[in-house]
Write a protein that holds these residues in place. Sequence first.
Motif, PDB file in Angstrom:
ATOM      1  N   THR A  64     -23.560  20.223  98.469  1.00 25.75           N
ATOM      2  CA  THR A  64     -24.688  19.401  98.950  1.00 25.75           C
ATOM      3  C   THR A  64     -24.511  18.977 100.412  1.00 25.75           C
ATOM      4  O   THR A  64     -25.474  18.982 101.181  1.00 25.75           O
ATOM      5  CB  THR A  64     -24.816  18.120  98.087  1.00 25.75           C
ATOM      6  N   ILE A 122     -25.291  10.264  91.500  1.00 24.91           N
ATOM      7  CA  ILE A 122     -25.764  11.263  90.535  1.00 24.91           C
ATOM      8  C   ILE A 122     -25.443  12.641  91.121  1.00 24.91           C
ATOM      9  O   ILE A 122     -25.862  12.961  92.239  1.00 24.91           O
ATOM     10  CB  ILE A 122     -27.272  11.092  90.195  1.00 24.91           C
ATOM     11  N   ILE A 148     -24.793  16.884  90.046  1.00 25.31           N
ATOM     12  CA  ILE A 148     -24.864  17.979  89.077  1.00 25.31           C
ATOM     13  C   ILE A 148     -24.335  19.229  89.784  1.00 25.31           C
ATOM     14  O   ILE A 148     -24.605  19.423  90.988  1.00 25.31           O
ATOM     15  CB  ILE A 148     -26.331  18.169  88.623  1.00 25.31           C
ATOM     16  N   GLN A 183     -28.452  22.695  88.645  1.00 26.90           N
ATOM     17  CA  GLN A 183     -29.521  21.872  89.237  1.00 26.90           C
ATOM     18  C   GLN A 183     -30.893  22.482  88.952  1.00 26.90           C
ATOM     19  O   GLN A 183     -30.997  23.670  88.671  1.00 26.90           O
ATOM     20  CB  GLN A 183     -29.306  21.753  90.761  1.00 26.90           C
ATOM     21  N   ARG A 184     -31.909  21.659  89.024  1.00 28.63           N
ATOM     22  CA  ARG A 184     -33.311  22.045  88.840  1.00 28.63           C
ATOM     23  C   ARG A 184     -33.592  22.595  87.448  1.00 28.63           C
ATOM     24  O   ARG A 184     -34.405  23.490  87.261  1.00 28.63           O
ATOM     25  CB  ARG A 184     -33.744  23.070  89.907  1.00 28.63           C
ATOM     26  N   LYS A 185     -32.896  22.053  86.442  1.00 24.91           N
ATOM     27  CA  LYS A 185     -33.130  22.459  85.051  1.00 24.91           C
ATOM     28  C   LYS A 185     -33.501  21.247  84.189  1.00 24.91           C
ATOM     29  O   LYS A 185     -33.431  21.291  82.971  1.00 24.91           O
ATOM     30  CB  LYS A 185     -31.873  23.120  84.463  1.00 24.91           C
ATOM     31  N   GLY A 186     -33.819  20.134  84.852  1.00 25.25           N
ATOM     32  CA  GLY A 186     -34.240  18.946  84.107  1.00 25.25           C
ATOM     33  C   GLY A 186     -33.119  17.980  83.755  1.00 25.25           C
ATOM     34  O   GLY A 186     -33.354  16.938  83.141  1.00 25.25           O
ATOM     35  N   ILE A 187     -31.863  18.305  84.135  1.00 26.53           N
ATOM     36  CA  ILE A 187     -30.725  17.444  83.747  1.00 26.53           C
ATOM     37  C   ILE A 187     -30.753  16.116  84.516  1.00 26.53           C
ATOM     38  O   ILE A 187     -30.486  15.052  83.958  1.00 26.53           O
ATOM     39  CB  ILE A 187     -29.378  18.172  83.979  1.00 26.53           C
ATOM     40  N   GLY A 188     -31.121  16.171  85.800  1.00 25.56           N
ATOM     41  CA  GLY A 188     -31.181  14.957  86.614  1.00 25.56           C
ATOM     42  C   GLY A 188     -32.143  13.949  85.998  1.00 25.56           C
ATOM     43  O   GLY A 188     -31.842  12.756  85.887  1.00 25.56           O
ATOM     44  N   LYS A 189     -33.279  14.441  85.569  1.00 23.31           N
ATOM     45  CA  LYS A 189     -34.284  13.570  84.964  1.00 23.31           C
ATOM     46  C   LYS A 189     -33.744  12.941  83.669  1.00 23.31           C
ATOM     47  O   LYS A 189     -33.953  11.760  83.409  1.00 23.31           O
ATOM     48  CB  LYS A 189     -35.534  14.396  84.659  1.00 23.31           C
ATOM     49  N   THR A 213     -29.518   7.088  99.501  1.00 23.44           N
ATOM     50  CA  THR A 213     -29.254   8.517  99.669  1.00 23.44           C
ATOM     51  C   THR A 213     -29.321   8.884 101.151  1.00 23.44           C
ATOM     52  O   THR A 213     -29.946   8.182 101.948  1.00 23.44           O
ATOM     53  CB  THR A 213     -30.256   9.355  98.842  1.00 23.44           C
ATOM     54  N   ASN A 218     -30.175  14.604 103.073  1.00 24.39           N
ATOM     55  CA  ASN A 218     -29.974  15.272 101.783  1.00 24.39           C
ATOM     56  C   ASN A 218     -31.320  15.780 101.245  1.00 24.39           C
ATOM     57  O   ASN A 218     -32.194  14.987 100.911  1.00 24.39           O
ATOM     58  CB  ASN A 218     -29.346  14.287 100.789  1.00 24.39           C
ATOM     59  N   SER A 275     -32.010  16.704  98.475  1.00 25.03           N
ATOM     60  CA  SER A 275     -32.240  16.218  97.109  1.00 25.03           C
ATOM     61  C   SER A 275     -33.046  14.932  97.081  1.00 25.03           C
ATOM     62  O   SER A 275     -33.493  14.497  96.020  1.00 25.03           O
ATOM     63  CB  SER A 275     -30.917  15.976  96.396  1.00 25.03           C
ATOM     64  N   LEU A 323     -35.866  14.613  97.870  1.00 22.30           N
ATOM     65  CA  LEU A 323     -37.204  14.960  97.367  1.00 22.30           C
ATOM     66  C   LEU A 323     -37.297  14.729  95.857  1.00 22.30           C
ATOM     67  O   LEU A 323     -38.371  14.492  95.319  1.00 22.30           O
ATOM     68  CB  LEU A 323     -37.535  16.418  97.708  1.00 22.30           C
ATOM     69  N   TYR A 375     -36.057  12.134  94.360  1.00 19.94           N
ATOM     70  CA  TYR A 375     -36.442  10.729  94.195  1.00 19.94           C
ATOM     71  C   TYR A 375     -37.914  10.510  94.541  1.00 19.94           C
ATOM     72  O   TYR A 375     -38.584   9.698  93.927  1.00 19.94           O
ATOM     73  CB  TYR A 375     -35.554   9.828  95.064  1.00 19.94           C
ATOM     74  N   HIS A 398     -40.204  12.754  94.180  1.00 23.68           N
ATOM     75  CA  HIS A 398     -40.910  13.350  93.046  1.00 23.68           C
ATOM     76  C   HIS A 398     -40.995  12.358  91.881  1.00 23.68           C
ATOM     77  O   HIS A 398     -41.986  12.324  91.152  1.00 23.68           O
ATOM     78  CB  HIS A 398     -40.159  14.607  92.616  1.00 23.68           C
TER      79      HIS A 398
HETATM   80  C1  LIG Z   1     -30.606  15.531  92.968  1.00 27.47           C
HETATM   81  C2  LIG Z   1     -30.253  16.000  91.570  1.00 27.47           C
HETATM   82  C3  LIG Z   1     -29.461  14.910  90.842  1.00 27.47           C
HETATM   83  C4  LIG Z   1     -31.556  16.236  90.798  1.00 27.47           C
HETATM   84  O1  LIG Z   1     -31.275  16.666  89.493  1.00 27.47           O
HETATM   85  P1  LIG Z   1     -31.888  18.040  88.951  1.00 27.47           P
HETATM   86  O2  LIG Z   1     -31.390  18.235  87.558  1.00 27.47           O
HETATM   87  O3  LIG Z   1     -31.585  19.112  89.924  1.00 27.47           O
HETATM   88  O4  LIG Z   1     -33.434  17.725  88.961  1.00 27.47           O
HETATM   89  P2  LIG Z   1     -34.487  17.962  87.755  1.00 27.47           P
HETATM   90  O5  LIG Z   1     -34.407  19.395  87.361  1.00 27.47           O
HETATM   91  O6  LIG Z   1     -34.290  16.941  86.692  1.00 27.47           O
HETATM   92  O7  LIG Z   1     -35.837  17.707  88.543  1.00 27.47           O
HETATM   93  C5  LIG Z   1     -36.794  16.724  88.185  1.00 27.47           C
HETATM   94  C6  LIG Z   1     -38.018  16.947  89.012  1.00 27.47           C
HETATM   95  O8  LIG Z   1     -37.702  16.721  90.402  1.00 27.47           O
HETATM   96  C7  LIG Z   1     -37.979  17.889  91.172  1.00 27.47           C
HETATM   97  N1  LIG Z   1     -36.881  18.126  92.121  1.00 27.47           N
HETATM   98  C8  LIG Z   1     -35.555  18.091  91.836  1.00 27.47           C
HETATM   99  N2  LIG Z   1     -34.834  18.375  92.941  1.00 27.47           N
HETATM  100  C9  LIG Z   1     -35.733  18.606  93.923  1.00 27.47           C
HETATM  101  C10 LIG Z   1     -35.602  18.965  95.286  1.00 27.47           C
HETATM  102  N3  LIG Z   1     -34.410  19.150  95.867  1.00 27.47           N
HETATM  103  N4  LIG Z   1     -36.749  19.156  95.999  1.00 27.47           N
HETATM  104  C11 LIG Z   1     -37.958  18.978  95.438  1.00 27.47           C
HETATM  105  N5  LIG Z   1     -38.146  18.636  94.133  1.00 27.47           N
HETATM  106  C12 LIG Z   1     -37.036  18.454  93.388  1.00 27.47           C
HETATM  107  C13 LIG Z   1     -38.022  19.051  90.185  1.00 27.47           C
HETATM  108  O9  LIG Z   1     -38.872  20.062  90.624  1.00 27.47           O
HETATM  109  C14 LIG Z   1     -38.508  18.392  88.905  1.00 27.47           C
HETATM  110  O10 LIG Z   1     -39.918  18.389  88.847  1.00 27.47           O
HETATM  111  P3  LIG Z   1     -40.731  18.470  87.437  1.00 27.47           P
HETATM  112  O11 LIG Z   1     -40.322  17.252  86.652  1.00 27.47           O
HETATM  113  O12 LIG Z   1     -42.149  18.446  87.869  1.00 27.47           O
HETATM  114  O13 LIG Z   1     -40.300  19.727  86.787  1.00 27.47           O
HETATM  115  C15 LIG Z   1     -29.429  17.312  91.558  1.00 27.47           C
HETATM  116  O14 LIG Z   1     -30.209  18.333  92.111  1.00 27.47           O
HETATM  117  C16 LIG Z   1     -28.133  17.214  92.318  1.00 27.47           C
HETATM  118  O15 LIG Z   1     -27.108  16.877  91.753  1.00 27.47           O
HETATM  119  N6  LIG Z   1     -28.157  17.556  93.631  1.00 27.47           N
HETATM  120  C17 LIG Z   1     -26.961  17.625  94.445  1.00 27.47           C
HETATM  121  C18 LIG Z   1     -26.259  16.310  94.566  1.00 27.47           C
HETATM  122  C19 LIG Z   1     -27.110  15.225  95.170  1.00 27.47           C
HETATM  123  O16 LIG Z   1     -27.748  15.395  96.183  1.00 27.47           O
HETATM  124  N7  LIG Z   1     -27.095  14.058  94.512  1.00 27.47           N
HETATM  125  C20 LIG Z   1     -27.810  12.906  94.980  1.00 27.47           C
HETATM  126  C21 LIG Z   1     -26.990  12.149  95.931  1.00 27.47           C
HETATM  127  S1  LIG Z   1     -27.804  10.653  96.425  1.00 27.47           S
END
Ligand SMILES: CC(C)(COP(=O)(O)OP(=O)(O)OC[C@H]1O[C@@H](n2cnc3c(N)ncnc32)[C@H](O)[C@@H]1OP(=O)(O)O)[C@@H](O)C(=O)NCCC(=O)NCCS
Length: 171
Positions: A25, A92, A94, A99-105, A127, A131, A133, A135, A137, A139
Amino acid sequence: MIIREVNKNDLLSVAKVQVESNRTTYKGIMPEEYLNNLSYKVIAKGWDERLFNENRKEFMYIAETDEGEIVGFVSANLERVNDLFEGEVSSIYILKEYQRKGIGKLLIKEVVLKFMENSVRNMILWTLEKNPSRLFYEHLGGKIVGERIINRGGKELQQFAYVWEDIDCLL
Ligand SMILES: CC(C)(COP(=O)(O)OP(=O)(O)OC[C@H]1O[C@@H](n2cnc3c(N)ncnc32)[C@H](O)[C@@H]1OP(=O)(O)O)[C@@H](O)C(=O)NCCC(=O)NCCS
């Protein structure tokens, strides 16, 4: 995917997720030397001290595959600010391939449920401006309410605070 509370035996795996996710990241954002020097053991020890002490304020949920591999985690605090309680997500992370598989949510939902059990209705997190990511938040409906500068490995970095005034929308 299983979401569950962390236990002590998970901490080294949690630290690995944190270090690997930090490296992918923050590449090009934080100094390379700082990222290279992150240590699984030091980070695991830090979590042990923060999560498993008598005055624990912080809690953590992990995401684990059906095969038992920890691939993500979220940590959060129940903060008391004057007479009000406020929930803060402190980290948070992953693994990139998950990533982008719904786990963050799913992880955020679990935190929101815990906040609600403790009468917390709003949530904040910090954040990095750089970053992508953040986006995630946006979203989820977070609004930027503040900024600050932090230092990582000698480099100054801008952070934004995102707030959810009513966490109902995150369930
Ligand atoms: C940020 C993070 C926790 C999000 O978790 P994730 O599992 O990847 O996100 P999800 O799959 O649950 O996404 C939930 C929604 O947000 C959107 N989204 C997630 N990441 C996004 C991104 N980088 N840009 C735009 N939209 C994004 C998804 O499209 C999804 O939309 P939907 O509900 O309409 O399908 C994860 O990507 C991560 O660990 N990133 C790297 C570490 C990081 O940056 N952590 C945060 C530090 S503050």
